[in-house]
Write a protein that holds these residues in place. Sequence first.
Motif, PDB file in Angstrom:
ATOM      1  N   GLU A   3       0.862  -1.169   0.000  1.00 22.31           N
ATOM      2  CA  GLU A   3       0.000   0.000   0.000  1.00 22.31           C
ATOM      3  C   GLU A   3       0.907   1.230   0.000  1.00 22.31           C
ATOM      4  O   GLU A   3       1.637   1.474   0.963  1.00 22.31           O
ATOM      5  N   LEU A   4       0.856   1.978  -1.071  1.00 27.15           N
ATOM      6  CA  LEU A   4       1.776   3.090  -1.261  1.00 27.15           C
ATOM      7  C   LEU A   4       1.038   4.426  -1.220  1.00 27.15           C
ATOM      8  O   LEU A   4       0.068   4.641  -1.964  1.00 27.15           O
ATOM      9  N   GLY A  35       5.353  11.837   4.367  1.00 28.74           N
ATOM     10  CA  GLY A  35       5.216  10.382   4.449  1.00 28.74           C
ATOM     11  C   GLY A  35       4.817   9.712   3.154  1.00 28.74           C
ATOM     12  O   GLY A  35       4.254   8.605   3.157  1.00 28.74           O
ATOM     13  N   LEU A  36       5.120  10.342   2.024  1.00 27.87           N
ATOM     14  CA  LEU A  36       4.733   9.777   0.736  1.00 27.87           C
ATOM     15  C   LEU A  36       5.735   8.719   0.269  1.00 27.87           C
ATOM     16  O   LEU A  36       6.932   8.816   0.526  1.00 27.87           O
ATOM     17  N   ASP A  37       5.202   7.742  -0.443  1.00 21.43           N
ATOM     18  CA  ASP A  37       6.039   6.679  -1.016  1.00 21.43           C
ATOM     19  C   ASP A  37       6.301   6.899  -2.499  1.00 21.43           C
ATOM     20  O   ASP A  37       7.363   6.522  -3.007  1.00 21.43           O
ATOM     21  N   TYR A  60      15.516   9.551   0.171  1.00 27.03           N
ATOM     22  CA  TYR A  60      14.365   9.319   1.039  1.00 27.03           C
ATOM     23  C   TYR A  60      13.610   8.043   0.669  1.00 27.03           C
ATOM     24  O   TYR A  60      12.563   7.764   1.240  1.00 27.03           O
ATOM     25  N   ASP A  61      14.150   7.297  -0.285  1.00 27.88           N
ATOM     26  CA  ASP A  61      13.497   6.078  -0.777  1.00 27.88           C
ATOM     27  C   ASP A  61      12.095   6.380  -1.302  1.00 27.88           C
ATOM     28  O   ASP A  61      11.160   5.605  -1.101  1.00 27.88           O
TER      29      ASP A  61
END
Length: 239
Positions: A3-4, A35-37, A60-61
Motif C-alpha cells: 500500500e503506497l 510520508g509519501l512513497d 528518502y526512498d
Amino acid sequence: MAELAYDLHMHSCLSPCGSEDMTPANIAGMSALKGLDVIALTDHNTCRNCPAVIENAKQYDILVIPGMELNTVEEVHVVCLFPELKAAMEFDSYVYEQLQAFPNNEEIFGRQDIYNEKDERIGTEPNLLINATNIAFDDVYDLVHSYDGIMIPAHVDKNANSLLSNLGFVPPDSRFRCVEIKDAGKTKEILLKNPYLGSCCVVHDSDAHYLEDISEREHFLTAEKEGRSILKALIHQVE
C-alpha cells in the motif's frame, strides 16, 4: 505488493505558476516529511525538472514517476505519466515542438527555472509553458501510449482547464482508464453524472504549486514500488 501513499500531480519552479521554493530538493524533502512513497512531477508541458527530482528523492526512498501536465489545444489539462525517464524526456521534446510559442513575462507569469540534481538553477525556459499545445485531446491517448505512458484527465471537477469544463462531456470513444478528481468529496457526484468515469481508476492528487500543499499520507494505491507496476495499477484499480 504494498500500500503506497501517493501524490501524482505536483509542479516545480519550472512551471510559471509554481512557487520558487518548489525546487527539486525541497519537493523531495517535503514529500518525505509528508510520508509519501510515490510522487510524480508534472510541470506544465515539460519534464525537464524530473531528472533532478528523481535524484533528490533517492535519499528518502521515494519513487518518482516522471510526468507532465499537458495542455491540449482545447485547454484541457491531462496528466501524462511514464515508467522511465528516457521516455518522458522524449515526450518532452515532442511536446515542446507543439507548444504555441509565446515569450514568458516573468513579472506577470513567474519564473520558469530549470535545476540540476545539486538543486542549482542551471537555466530558464524563455517560452511560456502554460500555453496550449497543438495537440488535440482526442489524440492524447495514442500519443502518450506511443511513449509507453498513460494519460489521466486532470482535476475533472474543476471549473477550468478540465475535461468536463472545457469539452463539457467525456468523448464516446475515450480509452483512458484513470481519472483525477481533486476534491475527494465530489467523487460520488462526478461518477454518477459521468458513467464512463465510474469504470476508471480514480486518483486524488494535490496539484501542488507550493510546498505546504503537497498531499499528506492519505491516498493509497496497491502496487510494487516500481514505475511500470504503478502505471499498471493506475489503469486497473477502481476505487
